[in-house]
Scaffold this motif. Structure first.
Motif, PDB file in Angstrom:
ATOM      1  N   ALA A  72       6.318 -16.537  16.041  1.00 49.30           N
ATOM      2  CA  ALA A  72       7.325 -17.213  15.154  1.00 49.30           C
ATOM      3  C   ALA A  72       8.488 -16.538  14.851  1.00 49.30           C
ATOM      4  O   ALA A  72       9.535 -16.712  14.973  1.00 49.30           O
ATOM      5  CB  ALA A  72       6.213 -17.799  13.966  1.00 49.30           C
ATOM      6  N   LEU A  84       9.908 -25.020  13.991  1.00 48.14           N
ATOM      7  CA  LEU A  84       8.737 -24.570  14.457  1.00 48.14           C
ATOM      8  C   LEU A  84       7.439 -25.341  13.353  1.00 48.14           C
ATOM      9  O   LEU A  84       7.612 -25.508  12.151  1.00 48.14           O
ATOM     10  CB  LEU A  84       8.721 -23.250  14.123  1.00 48.14           C
ATOM     11  N   VAL A  85       6.488 -25.816  14.059  1.00 47.72           N
ATOM     12  CA  VAL A  85       5.503 -26.421  13.052  1.00 47.72           C
ATOM     13  C   VAL A  85       4.112 -25.629  13.366  1.00 47.72           C
ATOM     14  O   VAL A  85       3.566 -25.546  14.507  1.00 47.72           O
ATOM     15  CB  VAL A  85       5.188 -27.864  13.592  1.00 47.72           C
ATOM     16  N   ALA A  86       3.474 -25.190  12.469  1.00 46.68           N
ATOM     17  CA  ALA A  86       1.980 -24.756  12.555  1.00 46.68           C
ATOM     18  C   ALA A  86       0.951 -25.734  12.587  1.00 46.68           C
ATOM     19  O   ALA A  86       1.200 -27.003  11.824  1.00 46.68           O
ATOM     20  CB  ALA A  86       1.803 -23.772  11.356  1.00 46.68           C
ATOM     21  N   ALA A  99       1.586 -18.153   8.234  1.00 43.98           N
ATOM     22  CA  ALA A  99       2.494 -19.383   8.713  1.00 43.98           C
ATOM     23  C   ALA A  99       3.650 -19.605   7.745  1.00 43.98           C
ATOM     24  O   ALA A  99       4.772 -19.638   8.265  1.00 43.98           O
ATOM     25  CB  ALA A  99       1.747 -20.510   8.779  1.00 43.98           C
ATOM     26  N   VAL A 104       7.638 -21.178   9.516  1.00 45.47           N
ATOM     27  CA  VAL A 104       7.429 -22.451  10.251  1.00 45.47           C
ATOM     28  C   VAL A 104       8.149 -23.565   9.100  1.00 45.47           C
ATOM     29  O   VAL A 104       8.076 -23.319   7.930  1.00 45.47           O
ATOM     30  CB  VAL A 104       6.155 -22.688  10.346  1.00 45.47           C
ATOM     31  N   ARG A 105       8.444 -24.764   9.649  1.00 40.63           N
ATOM     32  CA  ARG A 105       8.905 -25.879   8.927  1.00 40.63           C
ATOM     33  C   ARG A 105       7.688 -26.604   8.166  1.00 40.63           C
ATOM     34  O   ARG A 105       8.188 -27.152   7.207  1.00 40.63           O
ATOM     35  CB  ARG A 105       9.603 -26.770   9.781  1.00 40.63           C
TER      36      ARG A 105
END
Length: 412
Positions: A72, A84-86, A99, A104-105
């Protein structure tokens, strides 16, 4: 390697788990083609360049969390606008923390309702027009922030202006850290840039979207940073025209360039930037010394035939109890437009000591609200806080020690 089909929206993920791929694939039916790349970081980045996904999923479940965290950080540096999505399990707090720190968003609970995953993708996925644009067509603005002497708050204002413009990914923003002491803005942003202003001038012909993403350092909120070289003598190697050519070239990649010139001593160079900027602010305090220095600075610019009716005076740390109002200071300095910023030294210092920018950390602070209002009057919109997803809600529950940024602050 998968070939790009312009009729398909792609989503990319890094998991090796079949059950995760199956769960996401079912949840995202109709939203795009889910592509898996579980090789090296370099292979993953190459896949991003090839298929240009509108969103990337990263697997933060179990032992995969640390690997995804490093990936990431790598992706954020190269593609700062790519969402970015976890994905993982909220019951694993250490993975959630990795994360969060990786940038991440949002976070998708693999044990949750698939409709939640669908909602996240619909909210964050980049539209096709943004995904396939190889070269930006924008012509961004330039705001120059001048401080007649060090310590009046010019750098603090520049840093928070940039953060406010970027907040919620509202704009692509570059902060040019050209003030003195050298690299104070980078220190406030908790960033240690390796690439500097003179190198950028030397590499002007190489500038494209990929070069901008890879060469420039980025704050955690996505603001790009370009400082002076640590050895100021290197500035003698470039001409004013070359420096201005760089600023013009950067307009294509950033919606806004905020130039910190607090305490800068080369008046000739400053005059060139003031002449090229769309908006100019001179920062002063209510002290006699700061007021006199601001007036002298404007006189020096006038000697170089730089006179701007739209120049704004910004009175920092303003306190009405001191008996000197902003209009009086503006009259003494010789400008018509004047703004004030409230005294918030404690809040600003606490934010800096925590390695964050106040405009990111406390968007409702009186100082930040004043900065937002100033931006509106300049014709720019301060970004709004992003919609609160699962990750944001969990962040609020984390102890302060867990929220602190990883690693040492710049300059320590």
């Amino acid at each position: 390697m998968m070939q790009r089909d312009v009729e398909i929206d792609y989503l990319l993920m890094n998991t090796r788990r079949d059950d995760v791929r199956q769960w996401l694939g079912d949840a995202l039916t109709g939203l795009g083609a889910l592509v898996s790349e579980d090789g090296s970081h370099e292979a993953f980045v190459e896949q991003i360049s090839t298929i240009r996904p509108g969103l990337v999923f990263l697997d933060f479940s179990g032992a995969q969390a640390k690997v995804s965290g490093r990936l990431a950080e790598h992706v954020v540096r190269l593609f700062p606008t790519l969402p970015l999505v976890a994905v993982g399990n909220p019951s694993e707090p250490e993975a959630m923390l990795v994360a969060l720190r990786a940038g991440v968003r949002d976070f998708i609970d693999l044990r949750g309702n698939p409709a939640d995953a669908t909602a996240v993708v619909k909210r964050l996925m980049l539209p096709r027009s943004q995904v396939k644009a190889a070269e930006p067509t924008r012509r961004g603005g330039i705001v120059a922030v001048l401080g007649a002497r060090a310590g009046v708050g010019a750098t603090t204002l520049a840093v928070n202006l940039a953060a406010a413009a970027r907040r919620g990914a509202a704009a692509e923003v570059l902060l040019l850290d050209l003030g003195l002491p050298v690299r104070d803005a980078a220190l406030y942003c908790n960033v240690s840039p390796q690439f500097h202003f003179v190198e950028a001038v030397r590499n002007l012909r190489r500038f494209d979207q990929v070069f901008v993403r890879t060469a420039l350092a980025h704050q955690v909120n996505g603001v790009a940073l370009l400082p002076l070289p640590e050895t100021l003598g290197e500035l003698r190697d470039i001409s004013y025209s070359e420096a201005l050519a760089l600023l013009e070239r950067l307009r294509a990649f950033f919606d806004l360039q905020v130039i910190d010139l607090g305490g800068f001593t080369n008046i000739d160079f400053m005059a060139q930037i003031v002449n090229a900027a769309d908006h100019v602010m001179v920062v002063a305090e209510q002290s006699l010394g700061a007021i006199v220095s601001a007036a002298e600075l404007l006189q020096e610019l006038k000697k170089r035939e730089i006179e701007r009716d739209d120049l704004r005076l910004v009175v920092s740390r303003f306190d009405a109890r001191l008996g000197v109002d902003a209009a009086q200071i503006a009259d003494r300095v010789g400008v018509q437009a004047v703004e004030t910023l409230p005294e918030r030294r404690e809040a600003l210092l606490l934010a800096t000591n925590r390695g964050v920018v106040l405009a990111d950390d406390l968007p409702n602070d009186p100082y930040v609200r004043a900065v937002d209002a100033l931006m509106e009057r300049l014709g720019y919109h301060a970004g709004q806080a992003a919609e609160r997803g699962l990750l944001a809600r969990m962040k609020e529950k984390l102890p302060d020690a867990w929220r602190a940024p990883r690693g040492k602050r710049a300059g320590n």
